[in-house]
Design an enzyme around this catalytic site. Structure first.
Site, short mmCIF file in Angstrom:
data_model
loop_
_atom_site.label_atom_id
_atom_site.label_comp_id
_atom_site.label_asym_id
_atom_site.label_seq_id
_atom_site.Cartn_x
_atom_site.Cartn_y
_atom_site.Cartn_z
N ARG A 189 1.04 -4.36 18.88
CA ARG A 189 0.40 -3.43 18.24
C ARG A 189 1.42 -2.66 17.30
O ARG A 189 1.18 -1.52 16.91
CB ARG A 189 -0.21 -2.01 19.13
CG ARG A 189 -1.45 -2.54 19.94
CD ARG A 189 -2.58 -2.87 19.21
NE ARG A 189 -3.61 -3.10 20.06
CZ ARG A 189 -4.03 -4.26 20.82
NH1 ARG A 189 -3.20 -5.22 20.84
NH2 ARG A 189 -5.17 -4.24 21.59
N SER A 233 -8.85 1.57 21.20
CA SER A 233 -7.79 2.23 22.11
C SER A 233 -7.14 3.25 21.37
O SER A 233 -6.62 3.12 20.10
CB SER A 233 -6.75 1.29 22.68
OG SER A 233 -7.38 0.25 23.05
N GLU A 243 -1.99 4.98 19.51
CA GLU A 243 -1.98 3.71 18.87
C GLU A 243 -2.57 4.14 17.49
O GLU A 243 -2.20 3.27 16.53
CB GLU A 243 -2.71 3.05 19.54
CG GLU A 243 -2.67 1.35 19.07
CD GLU A 243 -4.15 0.80 19.06
OE1 GLU A 243 -4.60 1.09 18.14
OE2 GLU A 243 -4.51 0.05 19.93
N1 EPU Z 1 -8.49 0.60 33.52
C1 EPU Z 1 -8.84 1.84 34.33
N2 EPU Z 1 -10.01 2.68 33.78
C2 EPU Z 1 -10.19 2.71 32.44
C3 EPU Z 1 -9.79 1.64 31.55
C4 EPU Z 1 -8.99 0.70 32.14
O1 EPU Z 1 -8.73 1.78 35.29
O2 EPU Z 1 -10.95 3.78 32.05
C5 EPU Z 1 -7.83 -0.44 34.07
C6 EPU Z 1 -8.65 -1.54 34.29
O3 EPU Z 1 -9.26 -1.64 35.18
C7 EPU Z 1 -7.54 -2.89 34.05
C8 EPU Z 1 -6.73 -2.26 33.14
O4 EPU Z 1 -6.68 -0.97 33.14
O5 EPU Z 1 -6.90 -2.92 35.17
C9 EPU Z 1 -6.72 -2.86 31.57
O6 EPU Z 1 -7.91 -2.65 31.11
P1 EPU Z 1 -8.61 -3.46 29.92
O7 EPU Z 1 -8.74 -4.87 30.47
O8 EPU Z 1 -10.14 -2.60 29.48
O9 EPU Z 1 -7.74 -3.45 28.77
P2 EPU Z 1 -6.80 -2.14 28.20
O10 EPU Z 1 -5.41 -2.47 28.50
O11 EPU Z 1 -7.45 -0.77 28.50
C10 EPU Z 1 -6.27 -3.44 26.02
C11 EPU Z 1 -6.31 -3.25 24.13
C12 EPU Z 1 -7.77 -3.36 23.94
C13 EPU Z 1 -8.20 -4.64 24.25
C14 EPU Z 1 -8.12 -5.03 25.97
C15 EPU Z 1 -8.26 -6.63 26.21
C16 EPU Z 1 -4.21 -1.85 23.87
C17 EPU Z 1 -4.08 -0.59 23.59
N3 EPU Z 1 -5.64 -2.04 24.16
O12 EPU Z 1 -6.93 -2.52 26.81
O13 EPU Z 1 -7.58 -3.21 22.50
O14 EPU Z 1 -9.55 -4.81 24.00
O15 EPU Z 1 -6.79 -4.61 26.48
O16 EPU Z 1 -7.49 -7.29 25.68
O17 EPU Z 1 -3.48 -2.69 24.13
C18 EPU Z 1 -7.85 -1.55 20.78
O18 EPU Z 1 -6.50 -1.94 20.47
O19 EPU Z 1 -8.57 -1.02 20.10
C19 EPU Z 1 -8.31 -2.30 21.67
C20 EPU Z 1 -9.64 -1.90 22.18
#
Ligand code: EPU
Length: 338
Positions: free
Chosen positions: A162, A237, A333
């Site tokens: 990012r 995010s 972010e």
């Molecule tokens: N999780 C929780 N609770 C929540 C949200 C997430 O426990 O409320 C846990 C999930 O269970 C999982 C882990 O956190 O084990 C990761 O969650 P998720 O796969 O939803 O991805 P993320 O790390 O929260 C990132 C990106 C997203 C992108 C997704 C999928 C960043 C800051 N965000 O989110 O990007 O869509 O991975 O690749 O890196 C964005 O940048 O706007 C965005 C949506």
């Protein structure tokens, strides 16, 4: 090119924050853009693109230049690959759908990301195991002070998680006018290892997925977790996933063995901020019109008329609570515009 006055920006930012632009113009060509940048009567300029990664906190006392330069053309092509030149004002997801219709592979995991093509390199957008940099060749820019045109190859963009040159030393100095992406025409490399994609394909009993199937899976996952900005104001995010040292990770995971994490290198571990925020009790919480999304705690939402300040206050509360509970400092972010 017409300069308008006192324009509400509510529909120009996905958070739906109702601030006003003192002056506003839309540019649809490079010539237009240069003309707008050289208007001496408006000494301060503010560049607006998809408005999908920013939090506006006050009225903008400047000339807002809304970039709406369109066009997708083939720059190079051989039997296996195509390089597309995509102008900055193209909507990212519409462009992804266009590539899929033409059976060009590479962007399917990045389906349904809000925003426009021109801002995609700034934070090296990414989702489900793929980042912009994986298909990126170069981008064209205009220097905001000299109005000269420049080309930035992948190395010069200094992409990180990012992050890029345009978010660091280059901040505010360049306007990206076109992005060149190299995609596959056949033998597409599918990236389905990101857990939930495989689950989604299994659910649909797809064993031999096409790029369109992967895109559909990503769309279904995103729609189940992330709010549609047209229905509920948000900027995706709000925070980055924090990266901590091995030493801190060992301490953290001994206390929270159930926490999800990604090992980035021998020395670095990434912890999902969404998990930290949920464990801190914020998921689904609402404070006035500012809230934390019910299905993904990493996303802050504007239920209707939240001000940028209210969103910032909520973000600060979250940062402090996560720090007290986990001794991990999370940072936004989203670009906060003061
Ligand atoms: N999780 C929780 N609770 C929540 C949200 C997430 O426990 O409320 C846990 C999930 O269970 C999982 C882990 O956190 O084990 C990761 O969650 P998720 O796969 O939803 O991805 P993320 O790390 O929260 C990132 C990106 C997203 C992108 C997704 C999928 C960043 C800051 N965000 O989110 O990007 O869509 O991975 O690749 O890196 C964005 O940048 O706007 C965005 C949506």
């Amino acid at each position: 090119m017409q300069v308008l006055q006192n324009i509400s920006l509510k529909s120009y930012n996905t958070f739906g924050i109702a601030v006003t632009a003192k002056y506003f113009c839309e540019v649809t060509s490079i010539a237009n853009l240069k003309e707008a940048l050289s208007l001496k009567e408006y000494p301060t300029k503010f560049i607006l693109s998809g408005g999908s990664n920013m939090l506006l906190t006050s009225d903008i006392n400047a000339l807002v230049i809304y970039i709406n330069i369109k066009g997708i053309t083939i720059d190079k092509e051989d039997e296996d690959h195509v390089t597309l030149k995509i102008m900055a004002g193209e909507n990212w997801h519409d462009m992804v759908l266009w590539t899929l219709k033409n059976n060009y592979g590479g962007l399917e995991n990045m389906s349904l990301i809000p925003g426009k093509v021109g801002t995609s390199p700034i934070q090296n957008i990414g989702a489900y195991g793929v980042e912009l940099k994986d298909n990126f060749v170069k981008c064209l820019t205009i220097n905001t002070s000299t109005l000269e045109e420049h080309t930035f190859n992948k190395k010069a963009c200094e992409f990180g998680y990012r992050d890029s040159f345009f978010k660091q030393e280059g901040k505010g100095k360049h306007i990206i006018t076109a992005v060149f992406l190299k995609l596959t025409k056949k033998n597409h490399t599918l990236n389905t290892s990101y857990g939930s994609i495989e689950e989604e394909l299994e659910k649909k009993q797809i064993t031999n997925p096409t790029i369109k199937d992967v895109s559909n899976a990503v769309i279904a996952i995103r729609q189940s977790k992330l709010p549609d900005p047209k229905e509920l104001g948000n900027s995706g995010s709000f925070f980055k996933n924090p990266i901590i040292t091995k030493k801190d990770f060992i301490h953290f995971s001994s206390k929270h063995p159930e926490a999800p994490y990604y090992k980035i290198s021998e020395e670095e571990y990434k912890i999902p901020a969404g998990w930290l925020i949920e464990q801190s009790g914020f998921k689904g919480k609402r404070f006035g019109d500012a809230g934390v999304h019910t299905k993904q705690a990493l996303v802050l939402v504007n239920y209707d008329n939240a001000s940028g300040e209210e969103i910032i206050q909520l973000a600060s509360k979250i940062i402090k609570t996560v720090q007290t509970k986990f001794n991990i400092y999370i940072v936004p972010e989203v670009n906060i515009i003061k």
